[in-house]
Design an enzyme around this catalytic site. Structure first.
Site, PDB file in Angstrom:
ATOM      1  N   TYR A  58       0.805  -1.106   0.140  1.00 20.81           N
ATOM      2  CA  TYR A  58      -0.080   0.032  -0.116  1.00 20.81           C
ATOM      3  C   TYR A  58       0.865   1.219  -0.040  1.00 20.81           C
ATOM      4  O   TYR A  58       1.907   1.535   0.942  1.00 20.81           O
ATOM      5  CB  TYR A  58      -0.877   0.026   1.073  1.00 20.81           C
ATOM      6  CG  TYR A  58      -1.870   0.986   1.243  1.00 20.81           C
ATOM      7  CD1 TYR A  58      -2.990   0.998   0.459  1.00 20.81           C
ATOM      8  CD2 TYR A  58      -1.738   2.226   1.976  1.00 20.81           C
ATOM      9  CE1 TYR A  58      -4.248   2.135   0.301  1.00 20.81           C
ATOM     10  CE2 TYR A  58      -2.547   3.263   2.083  1.00 20.81           C
ATOM     11  CZ  TYR A  58      -3.698   3.089   1.258  1.00 20.81           C
ATOM     12  OH  TYR A  58      -4.644   4.170   1.176  1.00 20.81           O
TER      13      TYR A  58
ATOM     14  N   TYR B 152      -5.800   5.505  -7.669  1.00 26.53           N
ATOM     15  CA  TYR B 152      -5.970   5.486  -6.182  1.00 26.53           C
ATOM     16  C   TYR B 152      -7.449   4.819  -5.890  1.00 26.53           C
ATOM     17  O   TYR B 152      -8.281   5.646  -6.076  1.00 26.53           O
ATOM     18  CB  TYR B 152      -5.739   6.779  -5.491  1.00 26.53           C
ATOM     19  CG  TYR B 152      -5.640   6.532  -3.840  1.00 26.53           C
ATOM     20  CD1 TYR B 152      -5.056   5.524  -3.347  1.00 26.53           C
ATOM     21  CD2 TYR B 152      -6.406   7.548  -3.160  1.00 26.53           C
ATOM     22  CE1 TYR B 152      -4.839   5.262  -1.945  1.00 26.53           C
ATOM     23  CE2 TYR B 152      -6.463   7.411  -1.834  1.00 26.53           C
ATOM     24  CZ  TYR B 152      -5.808   6.338  -1.258  1.00 26.53           C
ATOM     25  OH  TYR B 152      -6.005   6.219   0.259  1.00 26.53           O
TER      26      TYR B 152
END
Length: 387
Positions: free
Chosen positions: A291, A341
């Site tokens: 991440y 995103y």
């Protein structure tokens, strides 16, 4: 307590789907979610009426019943939501996988749909006149956004270990290079070099524009079944080998300032439990999806999950280890910095593509993939492997 891992290899990801990625797309979040889920079911070769489990984020604005009704699902037997934004996607997948492994459900869908290009959808854009919750310990000191809190940690990391902005730049530059070869990446047509990075405007010192995730719209969905049914689907099943969530002692959302060591994050709790269940260890991992809402999170995760020693991640990134042909290719689609995103959901679809052998940045003979969610929040992680 037994260390037997009852979940190991009993479920599989059998379908992945996505919409186009962009900024200010015309479709609603509900429409985007339905499109991605339909694409994932088609990819798996599974009829919508067979779906009986759903997993999503507490921040998802589309309720489960809207999804089920619009897509024609049958009766649902399991549905759950996972909190903490960027820390959630592995938890959402893992919880649905547990329901399937236990026989509660048979076919599960996990999705994330966002229109972050719409300023009204940016939860950090507003300013509260008075703060009464946990934010009162950081907001009055000027840490008004997640990027400010991560920037504080990165500055401390640089002080402790001598890391430089040039070394940090390797994360963003490596992922941009991957994105340039990914036809779906938002940054596919935008080259970037070290001068571009160092010349970019500062967002929260020492983090510049290119250390921050994209503002983007789109949706992604993942379909899961039991390992036995997976063999009848359209693609090679991708087994869920190990799963854990984690939250460290004294953790506060987006910060770990109250513990003895701010770098022993919730990822350390997740890591210990994840590797306990797994037949694999960090040196065995072929490719990783970590991440990256902010580039330092990649460094912190590399250390917390045992891919390198304390204080070694910046040098590891600068050495080229995360790039194509490197020791541990990381975020091979471009990640949140250069692909899209969607709170890390794209890291899962890229992991599946790597194990299927269909990634635009394919790692040779990738047999397994590690996925982690946000290092600075309560989080989760998965190990996927080839059947």
């Amino acid at each position: 307590m037994s260390d037997r891992a009852a979940l190991k290899d009993r479920t599989a990801i059998v379908g992945i789907g996505q919409t186009e990625f962009g900024k200010n797309l015309e479709h609603t979040e509900l429409q985007l979610a339905c499109m991605a889920i339909r694409n994932a079911l088609d990819d798996a070769g599974i009829d919508a009426s067979d779906v009986d489990a759903l997993g999503c984020f507490t921040q998802e604005t589309t309720p489960e019943f809207e999804i089920a009704r619009n897509l024609g699902f049958g009766e649902l037997h399991f549905f759950s939501q996972v909190a903490h934004g960027g820390g959630a996607v592995c938890g959402a997948i893992g919880q649905v996988a547990m329901a399937i492994a236990l026989g509660i459900a048979k076919v599960g869908v996990v999705w994330r749909s966002r229109k972050r290009g719409d300023p009204s959808k940016r939860q950090w854009a507003g300013v509260q006149p008075r703060i009464g919750d946990h934010w009162k310990w950081s907001r009055p000191h000027g840490l008004s956004r997640p990027v400010d809190e991560v920037a504080m940690l990165m500055r401390r990391y640089m002080h402790d270990h001598g890391a430089t902005r040039e070394q940090l730049a390797a994360v963003a530059l490596t992922q941009r290079a991957y994105a340039r070869r990914n036809p779906d990446a938002l940054m596919r047509d935008k080259a970037m070099d070290l001068d571009d990075y160092l010349g970019a405007r500062m967002i929260s010192d020492p983090l510049c524009l290119f250390d921050n995730c994209l503002e983007s719209d789109g949706a992604i969905a993942i379909v899961l079944t039991g390992e036995d049914r997976a063999a009848d689907c359209r693609h090679r099943p991708v087994l869920i080998h190990a799963f854990s969530q984690g939250m460290s002692r004294e953790h506060q959302l987006m910060t770990n300032y109250h513990g003895a060591d701010p770098f022993v994050s919730s990822s350390s709790a997740t890591a210990r439990n994840l590797w306990r269940q797994s037949d694999l260890a960090p040196p065995d991992i072929d490719v990783a999806q970590i991440y990256d809402a902010f580039s330092p999170l990649v460094l912190f995760s590399l250390e917390n999950y045992g891919f390198c020693g304390r204080g070694e991640a910046a040098q590891m990134a600068a050495s080229g280890a995360l790039g194509a042909g490197g020791q541990l290719p990381v975020n091979t689609s471009g990640g949140s910095l250069s692909e899209v995103y969607l709170h890390g959901a794209n890291l899962v679809t890229e992991a599946v593509r790597q194990i299927r052998g269909t990634s635009p940045n394919q790692v040779s003979d990738a047999r397994n993939c590690f996925i982690s969610t946000c290092d600075s929040t309560p989080n989760g992680a998965l190990i996927l492997r080839r059947q």
